[in-house]
Enzyme design. Structure first.
Site, mmCIF file in Angstrom:
data_model
loop_
_atom_site.group_PDB
_atom_site.id
_atom_site.type_symbol
_atom_site.label_atom_id
_atom_site.label_comp_id
_atom_site.label_asym_id
_atom_site.label_seq_id
_atom_site.Cartn_x
_atom_site.Cartn_y
_atom_site.Cartn_z
ATOM 1 C CE LYS A 30 -1.176 1.899 8.890
ATOM 2 N NZ LYS A 30 -1.064 2.239 7.528
ATOM 3 C CG ASN A 31 -0.904 -1.978 7.377
ATOM 4 O OD1 ASN A 31 -1.456 -0.790 7.166
ATOM 5 N ND2 ASN A 31 0.364 -1.915 7.073
ATOM 6 C CB CYS A 54 2.481 6.822 3.918
ATOM 7 S SG CYS A 54 1.922 7.275 5.456
ATOM 8 N NE ARG A 71 2.938 2.804 -0.881
ATOM 9 C CZ ARG A 71 2.275 2.655 0.335
ATOM 10 N NH1 ARG A 71 1.847 4.077 1.120
ATOM 11 N NH2 ARG A 71 1.771 1.783 0.852
ATOM 12 C CG ASP A 114 5.333 -1.050 7.147
ATOM 13 O OD1 ASP A 114 5.571 -0.266 6.030
ATOM 14 O OD2 ASP A 114 4.188 -1.826 7.004
ATOM 15 N NE ARG A 130 -2.383 8.142 7.106
ATOM 16 C CZ ARG A 130 -2.406 8.087 5.859
ATOM 17 N NH1 ARG A 130 -1.779 8.893 5.373
ATOM 18 N NH2 ARG A 130 -3.008 7.284 5.237
HETATM 19 C C1 EPZ Z 1 1.141 -2.488 2.365
HETATM 20 O O1 EPZ Z 1 1.238 -1.408 1.140
HETATM 21 C C2 EPZ Z 1 1.233 -1.945 3.490
HETATM 22 N N1 EPZ Z 1 -0.064 -0.964 3.489
HETATM 23 C C3 EPZ Z 1 2.331 -0.953 3.733
HETATM 24 O O2 EPZ Z 1 2.205 -0.314 5.027
HETATM 25 C C4 EPZ Z 1 3.600 -1.733 3.674
HETATM 26 O O3 EPZ Z 1 4.692 -0.804 3.829
HETATM 27 C C5 EPZ Z 1 3.601 -2.415 2.450
HETATM 28 O O4 EPZ Z 1 2.385 -3.295 2.240
HETATM 29 C C6 EPZ Z 1 4.809 -3.538 2.322
HETATM 30 O O5 EPZ Z 1 4.637 -4.533 3.366
HETATM 31 C C7 EPZ Z 1 -1.376 -1.512 4.167
HETATM 32 O O6 EPZ Z 1 -1.225 -2.445 4.214
HETATM 33 C C8 EPZ Z 1 -2.681 -0.559 3.958
HETATM 34 P P1 EPZ Z 1 2.592 -3.544 -1.576
HETATM 35 P P2 EPZ Z 1 0.785 -2.038 -0.119
HETATM 36 O O7 EPZ Z 1 1.643 -3.569 -2.711
HETATM 37 O O8 EPZ Z 1 -0.078 -3.057 -0.248
HETATM 38 C C9 EPZ Z 1 5.401 -2.660 -5.409
HETATM 39 C C10 EPZ Z 1 2.443 1.385 6.603
HETATM 40 O O9 EPZ Z 1 3.354 2.196 7.081
HETATM 41 N N2 EPZ Z 1 3.982 -2.771 -6.260
HETATM 42 O O10 EPZ Z 1 3.080 -4.902 -0.728
HETATM 43 O O11 EPZ Z 1 0.441 -0.967 -0.859
HETATM 44 C C11 EPZ Z 1 5.260 -1.564 -4.655
HETATM 45 O O12 EPZ Z 1 5.807 -0.547 -5.206
HETATM 46 C C12 EPZ Z 1 2.132 1.088 5.005
HETATM 47 O O13 EPZ Z 1 1.716 0.755 7.591
HETATM 48 C C13 EPZ Z 1 4.363 -2.697 -7.659
HETATM 49 O O14 EPZ Z 1 4.905 -2.549 -8.267
HETATM 50 O O15 EPZ Z 1 2.291 -2.580 -0.708
HETATM 51 C C14 EPZ Z 1 6.307 -2.070 -3.681
HETATM 52 O O16 EPZ Z 1 7.832 -1.871 -4.065
HETATM 53 C C15 EPZ Z 1 3.041 1.874 4.145
HETATM 54 N N3 EPZ Z 1 2.739 -2.795 -8.283
HETATM 55 C C16 EPZ Z 1 6.109 -3.637 -3.593
HETATM 56 O O17 EPZ Z 1 5.412 -3.905 -4.639
HETATM 57 C C17 EPZ Z 1 1.641 -3.069 -7.302
HETATM 58 O O18 EPZ Z 1 0.515 -3.182 -8.282
HETATM 59 C C18 EPZ Z 1 5.128 -3.985 -2.099
HETATM 60 O O19 EPZ Z 1 4.242 -3.068 -2.182
HETATM 61 C C19 EPZ Z 1 1.660 -2.939 -6.365
HETATM 62 C C20 EPZ Z 1 2.820 -3.102 -5.675
#
Ligand code: EPZ
Length: 417
Positions: free
Chosen positions: A22-23, A116, A121, A304, A396
């Site tokens: 998915k991702n 989600c 986020r 995840d 999803r």
């Molecule tokens: C991806 O989300 C995945 N989603 C998420 O999977 C997954 O949980 C996450 O990566 C972490 O592995 C998709 O790929 C569509 P991040 P993403 O930016 O990219 C902080 C699922 O269940 N952060 O890697 O949105 C953030 O708050 C979903 O399949 C900032 O502070 O996650 C988090 O603590 C849910 N500022 C950490 O970084 C930013 O600009 C990692 O988030 C971006 C992120």
């Protein structure tokens, strides 16, 4: 609205084929609009988030069709239309349209992403990257306006390791002039998958999968054919379900290396694991040791997977500790597991899980992986039927969940709420 019913106590047995990730899919589909001719994606999962993305691309003028697990995207008529509301609010990954539209047209107007929302986020690192490439970014009435008269390569250091920001910057930088370096980049397999697609389209990206990614901008990209990598989160969920039901399951069509962290932790608990080239066999045991788990960025144990893992940790003989270093409060499944008899305490970003006997209950999924956690718990209950509402979240990210689990011998079905 539908609910899932799970009659627990049946060990899962057999082989389950794992679909595309998915991702990856939700990043590869928007990446296709950077090309000027047709992109074909194979091994596409049948998920509601993928359907939503098909609709989004259609709204932008792409001609998108789907035959089985193959999607054909003709982006030649795509234009940069404002998308402040509607389908963009339905999924988090709609933020990839920012990077893709910015790369192709130098502008994008998009509503803040939904999906989600288990905790705030932020997307500040995405915006920092776009600004470094020369874009002006403003938030007007909840929609992000991004404009650049010319995108220029830059050196960008990410303050947090972010999957989304790494991919979004890669998308925009692919068609910027000059060289972009992303430092402290995320290393998830999905990032390599996106870079592989972009390179097949004619991009010049090196280093995806390491913490430094180098992108030499190109003037145009053309169509190609690409097969999506297997979904390591779905695979890990079935591995955990096999262990929780003391079953014997082979997850097939996977890349075992992507699952190393999960394999290691299951082995540490006492689960027997046999790795083959493209499959992993998981043989559950009667007794499990308690363990400590740290959810980290890749190649660490994925956040995840922490939710279904917590359900499995209720099946040990001691006290386990799971700390999520990626999200500080991704624990909406815990009150629901407590309803099922789990003895779990949350302290800060850690869950302390005491081995306990689960019982059937009526519970609610409030996000995708919380839903997966409740399915695993429902399967592990020795007897009784667990009712899980909020199935739309599970849809999803898990295609053919009921069919796959039924083929593995579970008693699971859907009913109207
Ligand atoms: C991806 O989300 C995945 N989603 C998420 O999977 C997954 O949980 C996450 O990566 C972490 O592995 C998709 O790929 C569509 P991040 P993403 O930016 O990219 C902080 C699922 O269940 N952060 O890697 O949105 C953030 O708050 C979903 O399949 C900032 O502070 O996650 C988090 O603590 C849910 N500022 C950490 O970084 C930013 O600009 C990692 O988030 C971006 C992120």
């Amino acid at each position: 609205m539908e609910k899932l019913l799970v009659a627990g106590g049946k060990p899962l047995r057999g082989t389950v084929p794992i679909s595309g990730a998915k991702n990856s899919a939700v990043a590869l589909i928007p990446a296709a609009i950077l090309a000027e001719s047709t992109v074909i994606l194979d091994n596409l999962p049948a998920l509601s988030d993928v359907e939503t993305y098909m609709t989004l691309l259609g709204e932008l003028g792409a001609v998108v069709s789907r035959q089985g697990d193959q999607m054909t995207i003709d982006p030649s008529a795509v234009r940069s239309a404002p998308m402040p509301n509607g389908n963009v609010k339905k999924l988090r990954a709609s933020y990839y349209l920012m990077g893709a539209l910015l790369g192709r047209f130098g502008e994008a107007v998009i509503g803040l992403p939904g999906g989600c929302n288990f905790e705030p986020r932020p997307i500040d690192q995405h915006i920092k990257g776009f600004e470094a490439l020369g874009a002006r970014v403003s938030n007007e009435y909840g929609a992000i306006h991004i404009r650049a008269s010319k995108l220029k390569g830059a050196k960008i250091y990410l303050d947090v390791v972010s999957v989304g920001a790494t991919i979004n910057i890669m998308l925009a930088a692919t068609r910027a002039s000059g060289i972009t370096i992303i430092e402290n980049a995320a290393k998830e397999p999905e990032i390599i998958d996106v870079a592989t697609l972009l390179n097949a389209m004619g991009a010049k990206i090196k280093g995806a999968g390491t913490e430094t990614i180098r992108i030499e901008g190109v003037d145009s990209l053309s169509g190609c054919r690409h097969s999506i990598i297997p979904d390591r989160i779905q695979a890990a969920t079935y591995m955990i379900a096999a262990a929780a039901t003391r079953g014997d399951v082979t997850v097939d069509c996977v890349i075992p290396k992507h699952l190393e962290a999960v394999t290691a932790k299951l082995q540490e608990m006492g689960v027997h694991i046999y790795e083959m080239d493209e499959s992993i066999r998981v043989v559950g045991q009667r007794d499990y040791e308690s363990i400590d788990v740290k959810a980290l960025v890749y190649p660490g144990f994925a956040t995840d997977i922490q939710s279904p893992m917590i359900s499995l940790l209720t099946q040990t003989n001691g006290i386990s500790l799971l700390t999520d270093y990626v999200y500080s409060n991704r624990f909406s499944h815990i009150p629901e597991l407590q309803r099922m008899g789990a003895r779990i305490k949350v302290e800060g970003r850690s869950a302390i899980i005491e081995g306990s006997r689960l019982n059937a209950a009526k519970v609610r999924a409030t996000d995708l992986r919380a839903g997966a956690s409740l399915v695993v718990a429902g399967l592990a209950v020795p007897d009784g039927v667990t009712e899980i509402s909020g199935v739309e979240f599970i849809d999803r990210g898990y295609d053919r969940l009921v069919a796959n689990l039924t083929e593995l011998g579970a008693e699971i079905w859907r009913e109207k709420e």
